[in-house]
Design a protein around this motif. Structure first.
Motif, mmCIF file in Angstrom:
data_model
loop_
_atom_site.group_PDB
_atom_site.id
_atom_site.type_symbol
_atom_site.label_atom_id
_atom_site.label_comp_id
_atom_site.label_asym_id
_atom_site.label_seq_id
_atom_site.Cartn_x
_atom_site.Cartn_y
_atom_site.Cartn_z
ATOM 1 N N ASP A 170 7.838 -1.272 6.541
ATOM 2 C CA ASP A 170 8.178 -0.329 5.425
ATOM 3 C C ASP A 170 8.746 -0.448 4.338
ATOM 4 O O ASP A 170 9.758 -0.677 5.121
ATOM 5 C CB ASP A 170 9.044 1.081 6.454
ATOM 6 N N ILE A 171 8.567 -0.508 3.170
ATOM 7 C CA ILE A 171 9.138 -1.173 2.221
ATOM 8 C C ILE A 171 9.736 0.586 1.229
ATOM 9 O O ILE A 171 9.924 -0.461 -0.439
ATOM 10 C CB ILE A 171 8.880 -2.043 0.798
ATOM 11 N N PHE B 97 2.599 9.284 0.868
ATOM 12 C CA PHE B 97 3.795 8.811 -0.598
ATOM 13 C C PHE B 97 5.090 7.721 -0.286
ATOM 14 O O PHE B 97 6.045 6.880 -0.525
ATOM 15 C CB PHE B 97 5.007 9.878 -1.354
ATOM 16 N N LYS B 98 4.357 6.960 0.744
ATOM 17 C CA LYS B 98 5.063 5.947 1.134
ATOM 18 C C LYS B 98 4.831 4.732 1.315
ATOM 19 O O LYS B 98 3.300 4.900 1.283
ATOM 20 C CB LYS B 98 5.778 6.440 3.228
ATOM 21 N N TRP B 99 5.718 3.521 1.406
ATOM 22 C CA TRP B 99 5.178 2.385 0.621
ATOM 23 C C TRP B 99 4.770 0.880 2.265
ATOM 24 O O TRP B 99 5.673 1.637 2.888
ATOM 25 C CB TRP B 99 5.794 1.614 -0.441
ATOM 26 N N TYR B 100 4.045 0.683 2.193
ATOM 27 C CA TYR B 100 3.701 -1.021 3.243
ATOM 28 C C TYR B 100 4.121 -2.002 3.086
ATOM 29 O O TYR B 100 2.750 -1.604 1.632
ATOM 30 C CB TYR B 100 3.020 -0.517 3.783
ATOM 31 N N ILE C 254 0.731 -1.475 -0.398
ATOM 32 C CA ILE C 254 -0.019 -0.026 0.237
ATOM 33 C C ILE C 254 1.063 1.226 0.314
ATOM 34 O O ILE C 254 1.624 1.018 0.216
ATOM 35 C CB ILE C 254 -0.833 -0.048 1.270
ATOM 36 N N GLN C 255 0.527 2.590 -0.861
ATOM 37 C CA GLN C 255 1.139 3.551 -0.183
ATOM 38 C C GLN C 255 -0.244 5.017 0.461
ATOM 39 O O GLN C 255 -1.115 5.350 0.030
ATOM 40 C CB GLN C 255 1.157 4.259 -1.844
#
Length: 346
Positions: free
Chosen positions: A111-112, A84-87, A79-80
């Motif tokens: 956190d990816i 604008f962080k991706w998990y 998910i974003q």
């Protein structure tokens, strides 16, 4: 009590953001990293998720939880969030085994963002390498054609001391120099200090146009083509090899797609507009239909099948412009010529 204490110690010391939400969508517990990551507060415990869902910054959060509670199946997805962080989000059903029911979910977030950014960089490298290969195949083709033509004429020429022989030898040398120039530019951009990125520099546009003119001298002579320019702005910051490749392809196409019944008239303009450095190349060629203009920048697409080519030139131009966060547009009319404008951020 011992089991509860073990669970409390785990929740207090884990480095992974985790939430425990019951079947009524009430937030029951969260780990300290979740508090930091999603700006949660201790007073949120016992509150319905719908009152604090904005803290999690992605719209399908509650729907995902409901799905796991209803099906009892684990949900894994990337998910974003709105920042604008991706998990990597894992939603696991919380089973009450002796009652054989799902009484909520446990949600973990990893956190990816760095991994996703690395993948994007790798994708850019792949595109850059594909562009290099296409450039080699396309930009070397024209000098090779000229080289082969000169070679055949030299073989058929009986008088080796004539002016025609000297002209053919000169064309032969120019084609070889052009091939060497393309190869050198590609090698330098690949193996110098910026290993995967060609160097940006301040470029004199008239010099690039003259360089392209010399590279296409044989085609210009054969077609009696004329290149003029109206440069309101003569300097820009860009990658020299890429700018040369763009102009080479645009001017080469303008010559190629002009009917044999008329001499190519090509004008190159430059000016500033809306914060962009604009380069426009206009010709008096065969033009194209409006429906063809929508696909002309796609790979292997050509304005006319009657003209020799692979449909790579405009694709290369569009790719270079896209990588530079620029834009490109086209204005064309059948039998009245074409103008292509390249917009580069200044």
């Amino acid at each position: 009590m011992q089991l509860n204490e073990d669970l409390e110690n785990y929740f207090s010391n884990t480095i992974i953001p985790q939430l425990f939400v019951d079947a009524n969508l009430i937030l029951r517990k969260f780990t300290p990293p979740a508090m930091k990551q999603f700006d949660l507060k201790s007073e949120f415990i016992g509150m319905p998720l719908k009152k604090i869902k904005e803290n999690f910054r992605f719209p399908t959060f509650i729907n995902n939880i409901n799905s796991v509670i209803a099906t009892g199946k684990i949900l894994e997805k990337e998910i974003q969030t709105t920042d604008f962080k991706w998990y990597q989000m894992n939603v696991l059903p919380y089973h009450v085994r002796h009652e054989n029911r799902t009484n909520g979910v446990i949600i973990t977030f990893v956190d990816i963002t760095p991994r996703v950014n690395d993948l994007k960089e790798q994708e850019k490298l792949v595109v850059e390498h594909e562009l290099l290969l296409d450039t080699i195949a396309h930009d070397i083709k024209n000098p090779l054609v000229g080289l082969n033509l000169s070679f055949r004429l030299i073989k058929d020429l009986k008088d080796k001391n004539s002016d025609k022989f000297l002209t053919l030898i000169s064309n032969h040398e120019k084609s070889l120099q052009e091939i060497q120039k393309v190869i050198n530019g590609l090698v330098e951009s690949r193996w110098e200090k910026q290993r995967y990125q060609a160097a940006v520099e301040l470029i004199d546009l008239p010099n690039i146009i003259e360089d392209v003119r010399l590279s296409l001298s044989q085609q210009l002579i054969e077609t009696n083509a004329r290149i003029t320019h109206d440069l309101k702005v003569g300097e820009l910051t860009f990658v020299r090899r890429k700018l040369r490749s763009m102009l080479y392809n645009l001017i080469s196409n303008a010559i190629k797609y002009t009917p044999a019944s008329r001499s190519p008239e090509i004008i190159v303009r430059s000016y500033m507009e809306d914060g962009y450095f604009v380069i426009a190349v206009k010709d008096n060629g065969i033009g194209m239909r409006s429906e063809d203009q929508k696909t002309i920048f796609d790979k292997f697409q050509r304005a006319s099948k009657s003209v020799d080519g692979q449909g790579v030139g405009l694709y290369l131009v569009q790719t270079i412009v896209s990588q530079a966060d620029g834009k490109i547009d086209i204005n064309s009319e059948l039998d009245k010529g074409t103008e292509i404008r390249v917009w580069l951020k200044s």
